[in-house]
Scaffold this active site. Sequence first.
Site, PDB file in Angstrom:
ATOM      1  N   LYS A  38       0.999  -1.237   0.020  1.00  0.00           N
ATOM      2  CA  LYS A  38      -0.005  -0.168  -0.057  1.00  0.00           C
ATOM      3  C   LYS A  38       0.748   1.197  -0.022  1.00  0.00           C
ATOM      4  CE  LYS A  38      -0.344  -0.419   5.113  1.00  0.00           C
ATOM      5  NZ  LYS A  38      -1.256  -0.879   6.210  1.00  0.00           N
ATOM      6  N   TYR A 265      16.472  30.803   4.913  1.00  0.00           N
ATOM      7  CA  TYR A 265      15.189  31.766   5.599  1.00  0.00           C
ATOM      8  C   TYR A 265      15.552  31.687   7.163  1.00  0.00           C
ATOM      9  CZ  TYR A 265      12.956  31.035   1.086  1.00  0.00           C
ATOM     10  OH  TYR A 265      12.348  31.179  -0.241  1.00  0.00           O
ATOM     11  N   MET A 313      12.074  24.779   0.395  1.00  0.00           N
ATOM     12  CA  MET A 313      11.073  23.865  -0.510  1.00  0.00           C
ATOM     13  C   MET A 313      12.052  23.106  -1.399  1.00  0.00           C
ATOM     14  SD  MET A 313       8.033  24.633  -3.286  1.00  0.00           S
ATOM     15  CE  MET A 313       6.904  25.677  -1.870  1.00  0.00           C
TER      16      MET A 313
HETATM   17  C1  LIG Z   1      -0.613  -1.821   6.845  1.00  0.00           C
HETATM   18  C2  LIG Z   1      -1.169  -3.077   7.406  1.00  0.00           C
HETATM   19  C3  LIG Z   1      -0.193  -4.107   7.475  1.00  0.00           C
HETATM   20  C4  LIG Z   1       1.255  -4.081   7.511  1.00  0.00           C
HETATM   21  O1  LIG Z   1       1.938  -3.663   8.779  1.00  0.00           O
HETATM   22  P1  LIG Z   1       3.414  -3.583   8.998  1.00  0.00           P
HETATM   23  O2  LIG Z   1       3.485  -2.970  10.301  1.00  0.00           O
HETATM   24  O3  LIG Z   1       4.236  -2.473   7.869  1.00  0.00           O
HETATM   25  O4  LIG Z   1       4.065  -4.859   8.728  1.00  0.00           O
HETATM   26  C5  LIG Z   1      -0.934  -5.425   7.872  1.00  0.00           C
HETATM   27  N1  LIG Z   1      -2.203  -5.447   7.897  1.00  0.00           N
HETATM   28  C6  LIG Z   1      -2.986  -4.308   7.894  1.00  0.00           C
HETATM   29  C7  LIG Z   1      -4.530  -4.560   8.172  1.00  0.00           C
HETATM   30  C8  LIG Z   1      -2.360  -3.152   7.583  1.00  0.00           C
HETATM   31  O5  LIG Z   1      -3.044  -2.045   7.277  1.00  0.00           O
END
Ligand SMILES: *Cc1c(COP(=O)(O)O)cnc(C)c1O
Length: 395
Positions: A38, A265, A313
């Site tokens: 993800k 800055y 930036m």
């Molecule tokens: C993001 C997520 C994981 C992975 O977690 P890590 O700590 O990065 O291993 C596993 N299960 C769910 C439901 C998640 O949202």
Amino acid sequence: MTRVGRAVAHVDAGAIERNCARLRCELRDGVQLCAVVKADGYGHGAFPSAAAALAGGASWLAVASVQEALAVVDERLPARVLVLGPLRGGEVKEAVLLGLDIVVSEPELIAELSALAGELARTARVHVKLDTGMGRMGVRDPAHATRIVTAAATAPGVELAGVMTHFATADERGDAFFEEQLRRFTDWVRTVKQQHPHVVAHAANSAATLRDPAAHFDMVRCGIAVYGMDPFGEDPLARGLQPALTLSSYVAAVKLCRAGESTGYGRRFTAAADTYLGLLPIGYGDGWRRALSNNAEVLVGGARRPLVGTVSMDSVVADLGPDPAALALRETPAILIGAQDGERITAEELARRLNTINYEITCGLTARVTRVHHDEDEVLAVGEEDEYDDGMFLV
Ligand SMILES: *Cc1c(COP(=O)(O)O)cnc(C)c1O
């Protein structure tokens, strides 16, 4: 053609592959590894990370949304794809069409899925989530969750593929709530398996996977460790994990700063003595956070150098010291995350400086940072493009 040069995230596919193989060593025979890709593979690039994870022994992929699934539904990636997050509106139909596995926490969705499966001549694969204490998605009451399991197992066109939960405190060592969640899930899974012995039970994130084999069940869902970052915020090398991402820029200019002169800055750095300052073209527009002003180091010429003044930036400034040899560092690489000549700067170090977690460091790198995917010394791809021009300047 992609132009690279100012700020580049080099991603080592071999490291991701080895991290997955390392995680698999923790698992009993038959336990599967789901690589969580993800948020664009925690900032590493979803597709190449997924490919490397599968090469390393993962057999499932997980994403947060149907949109993210689109990046990894590909015949070159032979894996089941689980969408962890909630679906809205037309996403349910899209998920069924794409053959995605989805998480279900309400019985009404089973009826909707059954109707869609009939209409589309597909099978809808579902994972029923028990909320054992995370307090986000999922059903609190095990008896209610079991009723959804039964509905999923009997609805035409619907396949009960999994039962799952998620831990709130797996990364907090010695925290008793983890044991409590594990006990609740273990008890529930035992009753579910009496009726549905083949359902895939899964609960563990990276921390739980490394912490307790009793949390592995039939599959583990690992994200952070796949990328070689430590789920407990410690040195990943100590746990045999290899950071896959190197963030680099380069010294674009070097000039002498006299004692009493300032840079940046707000004049938040004034030289106490004559020193050479190097300009690095990376800033908060790249995800190098402004809270790192006067609060980080970079590797230039094989040594740690303090970053001085306010992060802009588009640029930051490194103090290269009083030796005129600093002038020769122009056009040399500056490593912001990664290793150079035995020195290392980790995402965990930056997370400590920013009072956050390593996850946020790599997820926070913006689209302006070109991702370059490597395997050993070979460049596999630059950004979204397959082509790579050898004449380009890679930092
Ligand atoms: C993001 C997520 C994981 C992975 O977690 P890590 O700590 O990065 O291993 C596993 N299960 C769910 C439901 C998640 O949202």
